[in-house]
Design a protein around this motif. Structure first.
Motif, PDB file in Angstrom:
ATOM      1  N   MET B 140       0.851  -1.187   0.000  1.00 36.28           N
ATOM      2  CA  MET B 140       0.000   0.000   0.000  1.00 36.28           C
ATOM      3  C   MET B 140       0.892   1.244   0.000  1.00 36.28           C
ATOM      4  N   ALA B 141       0.977   1.905  -1.155  1.00 37.51           N
ATOM      5  CA  ALA B 141       1.823   3.098  -1.270  1.00 37.51           C
ATOM      6  C   ALA B 141       0.968   4.341  -1.478  1.00 37.51           C
ATOM      7  N   THR B 142      -0.175   4.375  -0.784  1.00 38.87           N
ATOM      8  CA  THR B 142      -1.010   5.576  -0.853  1.00 38.87           C
ATOM      9  C   THR B 142      -0.358   6.671  -0.007  1.00 38.87           C
ATOM     10  N   ASP B 143      -0.828   7.907  -0.159  1.00 29.89           N
ATOM     11  CA  ASP B 143      -0.261   9.033   0.598  1.00 29.89           C
ATOM     12  C   ASP B 143      -0.351   8.774   2.102  1.00 29.89           C
ATOM     13  N   THR B 144       0.447   9.517   2.866  1.00 28.50           N
ATOM     14  CA  THR B 144       0.415   9.330   4.316  1.00 28.50           C
ATOM     15  C   THR B 144      -0.494  10.352   5.002  1.00 28.50           C
ATOM     16  N   ASP B 145      -1.410  10.947   4.221  1.00 22.34           N
ATOM     17  CA  ASP B 145      -2.399  11.842   4.842  1.00 22.34           C
ATOM     18  C   ASP B 145      -3.605  11.008   5.297  1.00 22.34           C
ATOM     19  N   VAL B 146      -4.604  11.681   5.868  1.00 15.53           N
ATOM     20  CA  VAL B 146      -5.753  10.948   6.436  1.00 15.53           C
ATOM     21  C   VAL B 146      -6.431  10.075   5.382  1.00 15.53           C
ATOM     22  N   GLU B 147      -6.660  10.639   4.196  1.00 16.71           N
ATOM     23  CA  GLU B 147      -7.357   9.897   3.138  1.00 16.71           C
ATOM     24  C   GLU B 147      -6.533   8.690   2.683  1.00 16.71           C
ATOM     25  N   GLY B 148      -5.226   8.922   2.535  1.00 14.29           N
ATOM     26  CA  GLY B 148      -4.346   7.830   2.097  1.00 14.29           C
ATOM     27  C   GLY B 148      -4.308   6.697   3.108  1.00 14.29           C
ATOM     28  N   LYS B 160      -6.424  -8.926   3.237  1.00 13.64           N
ATOM     29  CA  LYS B 160      -5.805  -9.810   4.235  1.00 13.64           C
ATOM     30  C   LYS B 160      -6.554 -11.130   4.388  1.00 13.64           C
ATOM     31  N   PRO B 161      -7.915 -11.093   4.464  1.00 10.30           N
ATOM     32  CA  PRO B 161      -8.645 -12.360   4.628  1.00 10.30           C
ATOM     33  C   PRO B 161      -8.393 -13.340   3.490  1.00 10.30           C
ATOM     34  N   LEU B 162      -7.902 -12.857   2.334  1.00 11.77           N
ATOM     35  CA  LEU B 162      -7.623 -13.739   1.196  1.00 11.77           C
ATOM     36  C   LEU B 162      -6.279 -14.442   1.363  1.00 11.77           C
ATOM     37  N   GLY B 163      -5.594 -14.164   2.478  1.00 12.61           N
ATOM     38  CA  GLY B 163      -4.316 -14.824   2.741  1.00 12.61           C
ATOM     39  C   GLY B 163      -3.149 -14.207   2.002  1.00 12.61           C
ATOM     40  N   ILE B 164      -3.319 -12.960   1.569  1.00 15.15           N
ATOM     41  CA  ILE B 164      -2.223 -12.300   0.848  1.00 15.15           C
ATOM     42  C   ILE B 164      -1.539 -11.298   1.772  1.00 15.15           C
ATOM     43  N   LYS B 165      -0.204 -11.244   1.678  1.00 18.31           N
ATOM     44  CA  LYS B 165       0.573 -10.336   2.509  1.00 18.31           C
ATOM     45  C   LYS B 165       0.295  -8.892   2.073  1.00 18.31           C
ATOM     46  N   VAL B 166      -0.053  -8.034   3.037  1.00 21.72           N
ATOM     47  CA  VAL B 166      -0.270  -6.627   2.718  1.00 21.72           C
ATOM     48  C   VAL B 166       0.743  -5.800   3.505  1.00 21.72           C
ATOM     49  N   THR B 167       1.490  -4.959   2.823  1.00 26.02           N
ATOM     50  CA  THR B 167       2.475  -4.120   3.517  1.00 26.02           C
ATOM     51  C   THR B 167       2.165  -2.643   3.257  1.00 26.02           C
ATOM     52  N   ARG B 168       2.779  -1.808   4.087  1.00 28.46           N
ATOM     53  CA  ARG B 168       2.582  -0.359   3.932  1.00 28.46           C
ATOM     54  C   ARG B 168       3.979   0.252   3.899  1.00 28.46           C
ATOM     55  N   LEU B 169       4.222   1.253   3.078  1.00 32.36           N
ATOM     56  CA  LEU B 169       5.526   1.910   3.049  1.00 32.36           C
ATOM     57  C   LEU B 169       5.847   2.421   4.454  1.00 32.36           C
ATOM     58  N   ALA B 170       7.121   2.291   4.868  1.00 27.55           N
ATOM     59  CA  ALA B 170       7.527   2.714   6.208  1.00 27.55           C
ATOM     60  C   ALA B 170       7.305   4.210   6.393  1.00 27.55           C
ATOM     61  N   ARG B 171       6.836   4.566   7.575  1.00 24.71           N
ATOM     62  CA  ARG B 171       6.701   5.985   7.897  1.00 24.71           C
ATOM     63  C   ARG B 171       7.608   6.310   9.079  1.00 24.71           C
ATOM     64  N   GLY B 172       8.129   7.499   9.111  1.00 22.28           N
ATOM     65  CA  GLY B 172       9.040   7.900  10.186  1.00 22.28           C
ATOM     66  C   GLY B 172       9.747   9.182   9.789  1.00 22.28           C
ATOM     67  N   LEU B 173      10.977   9.333  10.246  1.00 24.07           N
ATOM     68  CA  LEU B 173      11.710  10.565   9.946  1.00 24.07           C
ATOM     69  C   LEU B 173      12.253  10.525   8.520  1.00 24.07           C
ATOM     70  N   PRO B 174      12.068  11.588   7.759  1.00 23.85           N
ATOM     71  CA  PRO B 174      12.699  11.643   6.442  1.00 23.85           C
ATOM     72  C   PRO B 174      14.221  11.636   6.630  1.00 23.85           C
ATOM     73  N   ILE B 175      14.946  11.062   5.655  1.00 21.47           N
ATOM     74  CA  ILE B 175      16.410  11.005   5.751  1.00 21.47           C
ATOM     75  C   ILE B 175      16.977  12.426   5.638  1.00 21.47           C
ATOM     76  N   SER B 186       5.436  12.850  12.555  1.00 17.96           N
ATOM     77  CA  SER B 186       6.441  11.911  12.037  1.00 17.96           C
ATOM     78  C   SER B 186       7.358  11.443  13.154  1.00 17.96           C
ATOM     79  N   LEU B 187       7.715  12.367  14.056  1.00 17.05           N
ATOM     80  CA  LEU B 187       8.617  12.027  15.154  1.00 17.05           C
ATOM     81  C   LEU B 187       7.956  11.006  16.082  1.00 17.05           C
ATOM     82  N   ALA B 188       6.686  11.244  16.420  1.00 21.55           N
ATOM     83  CA  ALA B 188       5.950  10.320  17.275  1.00 21.55           C
ATOM     84  C   ALA B 188       5.876   8.949  16.614  1.00 21.55           C
ATOM     85  N   ARG B 189       5.595   8.962  15.311  1.00 19.20           N
ATOM     86  CA  ARG B 189       5.504   7.721  14.545  1.00 19.20           C
ATOM     87  C   ARG B 189       6.838   6.962  14.562  1.00 19.20           C
ATOM     88  N   ALA B 190       7.910   7.716  14.443  1.00 24.05           N
ATOM     89  CA  ALA B 190       9.240   7.114  14.426  1.00 24.05           C
ATOM     90  C   ALA B 190       9.538   6.429  15.757  1.00 24.05           C
TER      91      ALA B 190
END
Lengths: 197, 197
Positions: B140-148, B160-175, B186-190
């Motif tokens: 899931m590479a949707t935006d990291t805003d509320v809608e995304g 998920k119920p179909l047994g397929i792995k679902v991942t989300r792009l990592a969120r945290g501090l930008p490099i 972002s800091l709290a998330r990190a």
């Protein structure tokens, strides 16, 4: 793998040719076009071709025109000629709704550093117009930078001997300025050209 | 007296329809077109019409394509599907040259406030692709805003119920961030998603 498919990449390249438009902005413009209806995109393309094909320079004043002679030259008295650098300067002055005379567009300014001499801008056309008679005043409305000043001085040196009044737009403090923040050159100029009230 | 002659005024109006372009910028763009050669203006117009006519959406992933199925869907394995909001997100990820899987463009994000529900974005197409088999992971590479975030949660709830792995792009501090200037969310998330090193 190309990042953009060919038609999009091509459109982005075209938009990137516009002044001040970088890769990201060009991309946004291209997406906007793709999201338009076919009719809207057609209108856009027609406007580009139309502007290119229909717009030429007025034979008399050198401003943009749809016909050989522009509406301003056709309809206004030629007693006062306002000399400007570019067609966009005509637009700026016309927006004021203050000036009722005609224009003369030089299409440049004298700039020895850039290799632009008096023969490279449309001074001959101006002298020809004055030679045809009826002109009482020439207003030099070139820019107030070095090139604009040089151009104004050069042209006024040619015209004054013909007994025609030559004026220059007033320079000084812009209206609404805090004196403290005015640039030094304008402030000095405002002192030199101070007026009795 | 009109300030612009018709073909110029029309072109300025068209340019002013582009995102972030005001009257002054549109005017500069129009002058640029008028100063182009006929061939250049023709190329510009052709690029607009070409992009509009040749670009359509890939039947499988919904990204821009010149053909019914895009080059990415044609040539890459469909084991990993990266779900994004817009075609421009595909461009951003492709530029990395890191991801070798396929995409799925939703063309929007779930946003009840704007009246956009799950049926208004291309979720059905994604479920259909998964139903056809072979998919092992959905990123899931949707935006990291509320809608995304809402969109990512909703879709992962379906998959998920179909047994397929679902991942989300990592969120945290930008490099490259100074911790002091990082935004609080972002800091709290990190902190929450801190990792053993």
């Amino acid at each position: 793998m190309k990042v953009f498919i060919e038609p999009i990449g091509r459109l982005i390249n075209e938009f990137a040719k516009l002044p001040g438009v970088g890769a990201k902005t060009a991309q946004r413009f291209a997406y906007k076009i793709i999201n338009m209806s076919e009719a809207e995109a057609q209108n856009f393309a027609d406007a580009i071709l139309g502007a290119k094909k229909k717009v030429r320079y007025c034979r008399i004043c050198g401003n943009f025109s749809e016909e050989e002679v522009c509406d301003i030259c056709k309809t206004r008295p030629n007693e006062i000629i306002c000399v400007v650098k570019e067609p966009k300067d005509v637009v700026a002055i016309e927006k004021l709704n203050e000036f009722g005379g005609v224009y003369h567009v030089l299409h440049g300014a004298i700039s020895p550093l850039d290799g632009v001499g008096p023969d490279d801008i449309n001074i001959k056309g101006l002298l020809k117009r004055i030679g045809e008679g009826g002109v009482k005043e020439v207003i030099m409305a070139t820019d107030t930078d070095v090139e604009g000043e040089a151009t104004a001085m050069y042209i006024s040196g040619l015209i004054k001997p013909l007994g025609i009044k030559v004026t220059r737009l007033a320079r000084g403090l812009p209206i609404g300025t805090d004196l403290e923040y005015a640039d030094e050159v304008s402030l000095a100029r405002a002192f030199v050209e101070r007026k009795t009230i």
